[in-house]
Motif scaffolding. Structure first.
Motif, PDB file in Angstrom:
ATOM      1  N   ALA A 295      -9.535   0.451  -3.918  1.00 25.18           N
ATOM      2  CA  ALA A 295      -9.251  -0.088  -2.589  1.00 25.18           C
ATOM      3  C   ALA A 295      -8.250  -1.237  -2.657  1.00 25.18           C
ATOM      4  CB  ALA A 295     -10.552  -0.553  -1.928  1.00 25.18           C
ATOM      5  N   MET A 296      -8.395  -2.122  -3.652  1.00 27.29           N
ATOM      6  CA  MET A 296      -7.482  -3.254  -3.766  1.00 27.29           C
ATOM      7  C   MET A 296      -6.078  -2.793  -4.173  1.00 27.29           C
ATOM      8  SD  MET A 296      -6.606  -6.313  -3.440  1.00 27.29           S
ATOM      9  CE  MET A 296      -8.168  -6.937  -2.831  1.00 27.29           C
ATOM     10  N   ILE A 297      -5.998  -1.811  -5.061  1.00 29.38           N
ATOM     11  CA  ILE A 297      -4.678  -1.280  -5.445  1.00 29.38           C
ATOM     12  C   ILE A 297      -4.007  -0.642  -4.237  1.00 29.38           C
ATOM     13  CG2 ILE A 297      -3.497   0.431  -6.886  1.00 29.38           C
ATOM     14  CD1 ILE A 297      -5.693  -0.074  -8.991  1.00 29.38           C
ATOM     15  N   TYR A 298      -4.780   0.068  -3.420  1.00 29.95           N
ATOM     16  CA  TYR A 298      -4.255   0.667  -2.193  1.00 29.95           C
ATOM     17  C   TYR A 298      -3.773  -0.416  -1.235  1.00 29.95           C
ATOM     18  CZ  TYR A 298      -4.352   3.328   2.198  1.00 29.95           C
ATOM     19  OH  TYR A 298      -4.030   3.905   3.400  1.00 29.95           O
ATOM     20  N   ARG A 299      -4.538  -1.512  -1.137  1.00 28.96           N
ATOM     21  CA  ARG A 299      -4.144  -2.606  -0.260  1.00 28.96           C
ATOM     22  C   ARG A 299      -2.816  -3.243  -0.724  1.00 28.96           C
ATOM     23  NH1 ARG A 299      -2.098  -6.132   1.653  1.00 28.96           N
ATOM     24  NH2 ARG A 299      -2.698  -8.173   2.419  1.00 28.96           N
ATOM     25  N   ILE A 300      -2.636  -3.376  -2.044  1.00 29.51           N
ATOM     26  CA  ILE A 300      -1.392  -3.932  -2.584  1.00 29.51           C
ATOM     27  C   ILE A 300      -0.239  -2.960  -2.376  1.00 29.51           C
ATOM     28  CG2 ILE A 300      -0.255  -4.739  -4.701  1.00 29.51           C
ATOM     29  CD1 ILE A 300      -3.054  -5.679  -5.634  1.00 29.51           C
ATOM     30  N   ASP A 301      -0.531  -1.664  -2.445  1.00 28.14           N
ATOM     31  CA  ASP A 301       0.494  -0.653  -2.137  1.00 28.14           C
ATOM     32  C   ASP A 301       1.024  -0.824  -0.724  1.00 28.14           C
ATOM     33  OD1 ASP A 301       0.548   0.560  -4.577  1.00 28.14           O
ATOM     34  OD2 ASP A 301      -0.690   2.276  -4.029  1.00 28.14           O
ATOM     35  N   LEU A 302       0.118  -1.055   0.229  1.00 32.56           N
ATOM     36  CA  LEU A 302       0.542  -1.223   1.620  1.00 32.56           C
ATOM     37  C   LEU A 302       1.422  -2.456   1.783  1.00 32.56           C
ATOM     38  CD1 LEU A 302      -2.784  -0.371   3.518  1.00 32.56           C
ATOM     39  CD2 LEU A 302      -0.773   1.088   3.225  1.00 32.56           C
ATOM     40  N   ALA A 303       1.143  -3.497   0.984  1.00 31.94           N
ATOM     41  CA  ALA A 303       1.932  -4.726   1.082  1.00 31.94           C
ATOM     42  C   ALA A 303       3.292  -4.576   0.412  1.00 31.94           C
ATOM     43  CB  ALA A 303       1.167  -5.886   0.454  1.00 31.94           C
ATOM     44  N   ASN A 304       3.340  -3.816  -0.689  1.00 33.57           N
ATOM     45  CA  ASN A 304       4.583  -3.698  -1.465  1.00 33.57           C
ATOM     46  C   ASN A 304       5.329  -2.393  -1.234  1.00 33.57           C
ATOM     47  OD1 ASN A 304       4.117  -6.190  -2.686  1.00 33.57           O
ATOM     48  ND2 ASN A 304       2.978  -5.285  -4.377  1.00 33.57           N
ATOM     49  N   ASP A 305       4.755  -1.525  -0.379  1.00 28.60           N
ATOM     50  CA  ASP A 305       5.353  -0.213  -0.108  1.00 28.60           C
ATOM     51  C   ASP A 305       5.514   0.590  -1.402  1.00 28.60           C
ATOM     52  OD1 ASP A 305       6.330   1.798   1.497  1.00 28.60           O
ATOM     53  OD2 ASP A 305       8.411   1.101   1.400  1.00 28.60           O
ATOM     54  N   THR A 306       4.426   0.691  -2.171  1.00 34.85           N
ATOM     55  CA  THR A 306       4.398   1.469  -3.403  1.00 34.85           C
ATOM     56  C   THR A 306       3.306   2.535  -3.309  1.00 34.85           C
ATOM     57  OG1 THR A 306       2.938  -0.214  -4.386  1.00 34.85           O
ATOM     58  CG2 THR A 306       5.300  -0.395  -4.841  1.00 34.85           C
ATOM     59  N   THR A 307       3.189   3.352  -4.343  1.00 36.73           N
ATOM     60  CA  THR A 307       2.201   4.452  -4.331  1.00 36.73           C
ATOM     61  C   THR A 307       1.383   4.469  -5.617  1.00 36.73           C
ATOM     62  OG1 THR A 307       3.869   5.981  -5.205  1.00 36.73           O
ATOM     63  CG2 THR A 307       3.604   5.879  -2.799  1.00 36.73           C
ATOM     64  N   VAL A 308       1.067   3.303  -6.140  1.00 35.97           N
ATOM     65  CA  VAL A 308       0.304   3.220  -7.389  1.00 35.97           C
ATOM     66  C   VAL A 308      -1.113   3.762  -7.207  1.00 35.97           C
ATOM     67  CG1 VAL A 308      -0.557   1.643  -9.178  1.00 35.97           C
ATOM     68  CG2 VAL A 308       1.678   1.249  -8.123  1.00 35.97           C
ATOM     69  N   ALA A 309      -1.702   3.582  -6.026  1.00 32.97           N
ATOM     70  CA  ALA A 309      -3.085   4.007  -5.787  1.00 32.97           C
ATOM     71  C   ALA A 309      -3.257   5.509  -5.968  1.00 32.97           C
ATOM     72  CB  ALA A 309      -3.530   3.589  -4.389  1.00 32.97           C
ATOM     73  N   GLU A 310      -2.226   6.275  -5.643  1.00 37.21           N
ATOM     74  CA  GLU A 310      -2.325   7.733  -5.794  1.00 37.21           C
ATOM     75  C   GLU A 310      -2.494   8.120  -7.258  1.00 37.21           C
ATOM     76  OE1 GLU A 310       0.971   9.612  -3.938  1.00 37.21           O
ATOM     77  OE2 GLU A 310       0.554   8.789  -1.941  1.00 37.21           O
ATOM     78  N   SER A 311      -1.666   7.548  -8.119  1.00 36.68           N
ATOM     79  CA  SER A 311      -1.789   7.860  -9.551  1.00 36.68           C
ATOM     80  C   SER A 311      -3.088   7.290 -10.121  1.00 36.68           C
ATOM     81  CB  SER A 311      -0.582   7.303 -10.314  1.00 36.68           C
ATOM     82  OG  SER A 311      -0.511   5.890 -10.198  1.00 36.68           O
ATOM     83  N   GLN A 312      -3.522   6.126  -9.615  1.00 39.75           N
ATOM     84  CA  GLN A 312      -4.775   5.545 -10.097  1.00 39.75           C
ATOM     85  C   GLN A 312      -5.961   6.421  -9.723  1.00 39.75           C
ATOM     86  OE1 GLN A 312      -5.063   3.197 -12.115  1.00 39.75           O
ATOM     87  NE2 GLN A 312      -7.045   2.190 -11.923  1.00 39.75           N
TER      88      GLN A 312
END
Length: 467
Positions: free
Chosen positions: A87-104
């Motif tokens: 959830a936190m990685i997804y939240r950081i993705d929304l802030a940075n416009d990245t997609t790390v949560a998907e791979s995680q």
């Protein structure tokens, strides 16, 4: 003392109830983070929630069949930690416009599947003892891989390899193979190691030739520091061996010798390697403007993390309301700072307590199991998680220098996630052995002269033991 203790119980129903709570925490955290979007309950949310629930249920069912006496608390704790991390990685993705949560999330699925596979392949943890020296060879290969043409240097550290579809950190798997080797070697050769050496005051020093394993571990940790420039893994590998040899021998002399070796190696590293000296300088003089603003080895990351923790205060800003995007590597090295800002001191203490419970259940498993190999392996793997948490949280809060290790189960990183889920499977296997009813007849022990390493005196009768 009576030979009859509490009757062992499966406790799988307790695990199922705790899993419902853990999944509720994980899914709720993901939902709260998703409220920033126009449609938080989109197909991605339902798909990920369904897959996570399905994997947790599959894991639970495998335990019911293959390890019904395993510890009922370990799996729910790990599910909760992993879910909050996602959830936190997804939240950081929304802030940075990245997609790390998907791979995680993909790595979470792979790691849980691998953990289930370990439970299905190995019926008993003692099967791993057959691979003592194979594990040593595997450790050497894994640690040398980053120095091969497959190796990649990222942010000054050469600890990754290119696997085609991404990067992988072999050292994460090496900590498991090293633990298996140390447990097998020490449980087999403990009597030789305990042979009397010179006595200096109250300390019983080991014989020089018995220092060979410790010297080898010291050279491995220094080699990782020199050639791979990874301070965190260097501390982790040597610390792993230190705690396992102390558990096997109970001799404080080994600890003192190890600390002297660490001090000598650390002092030499500071003098010889600029990346180590810069990291120490950024720790001691973090708020110095010159250190904060320099291009290489600055303290910017640590200081921003401290500001984030201060901004969170006691209750936090709330999920989705902080500024983790201001911290470099907020989803990996500094995820504790991001969690502390948005969940506050109370939320961070809750996460720390989950780690404390996880490690304590691992140690309790070590105390309950009846064979020396299992005791050492459970202690070593539990200590690995504890030391990794201490090094990460100590670095984020500036208690010790920042090392670059990841928070188990929470930080972005597939190799770390895979290794830690495999550790969970091994701990569950050992806990199954510790909690199930003892067989009738005398028990054999790898440590026959250590009363505290035994389940109790052998009486020839069946004993009911519960941990």
């Amino acid at each position: 003392m009576s030979d009859v203790l509490t009757i062992p119980k499966s406790r799988r129903n307790v695990e199922a109830l705790l899993l419902v709570v853990a999944l509720g925490v994980a899914i709720s955290a993901n939902l709260i983070v998703g409220l920033e979007k126009d449609n938080p309950l989109d197909s991605a949310f339902w798909t990920q929630s369904g897959i996570l629930t399905g994997l947790a249920l599959a894991f639970h069912l495998v335990l019911r069949v293959r390890a019904k006496y395993a510890d009922p608390v370990i799996l729910p704790i790990v599910i909760a930690l992993n879910g909050v991390g996602l959830a936190m990685i997804y939240r950081i993705d929304l802030a940075n416009d990245t997609t790390v949560a998907e791979s995680q999330f993909l790595w979470t699925s792979v790691a849980m599947a691998a953990s289930i596979a370990v439970l299905l392949v190995f019926k008993d943890h003692r099967m791993l003892r057959r691979f003592t020296y194979i594990s040593l060879i595997a450790s050497a290969v894994l640690l040398l891989l980053p120095l091969s043409p497959l190796g990649l240097e990222i942010n000054g550290a050469r600890i990754w390899i290119n696997v085609g579809f991404g990067t992988f950190q072999p050292g994460e798997i090496a900590k498991i193979t090293l633990a298996i080797f140390f447990a097998g070697y020490l449980s087999t050769n403990r009597d030789l190691i305990l042979l009397a050496g010179k006595k200096v005051g109250p300390l019983q020093l080991p014989r020089f030739k018995d220092l060979a394993p410790m010297v080898a571990a010291w050279f491995v940790s220094i080699g990782v520091l020199i050639f791979q420039r990874d301070l965190g893994s260097s501390v982790l590998f040597f610390g792993l061996f230190m705690v396992m040899i102390y558990v096997a021998t109970s001799r404080i002399s080994w600890v003192l010798i190890g600390l002297l070796m660490i001090a000598a190696g650390g002092f030499a590293a500071i003098q010889l390697f600029s990346h180590v000296s810069l990291r120490i300088d950024s720790w001691i003089n973090a708020f110095d403007p010159e250190v904060f603003n320099r291009q290489s080895g600055s303290s910017f990351q640590v200081v921003q993390g401290l500001f984030g923790l201060a901004n969170g205060g006691l209750f936090g800003t709330g999920l989705g309301e902080g500024r983790p995007d201001l911290v470099i590597y907020a989803n990996s090295d500094m995820i504790i700072a991001a969690l502390g800002e948005e969940l506050g001191l109370i939320g961070l203490f809750g996460i720390i307590m989950l780690f404390v419970l996880l490690v304590s259940r691992g140690i309790r498993t070590a105390l309950g199991t009846r064979d020396g190999f299992g005791k050492l392996l459970a202690c070593g793997l539990s200590f690995t998680i504890a030391l990794q948490c201490f090094v990460v949280m100590g670095g984020v809060t500036r208690l010790i220098p920042l090392t670059g290790l990841t928070t188990p189960f929470m930080s972005a990183g597939g190799s770390s996630l895979l290794a830690n889920w495999i550790i969970v499977a091994i701990l569950l296997l050992i806990s199954e052995s510790a909690r199930r009813p003892a067989v009738t007849g005398p028990m054999k022990d790898s440590f026959p002269d250590r009363q505290d390493f035994r389940a109790g005196p052998s009486t020839g009768r069946s004993k009911e033991v519960s941990v």
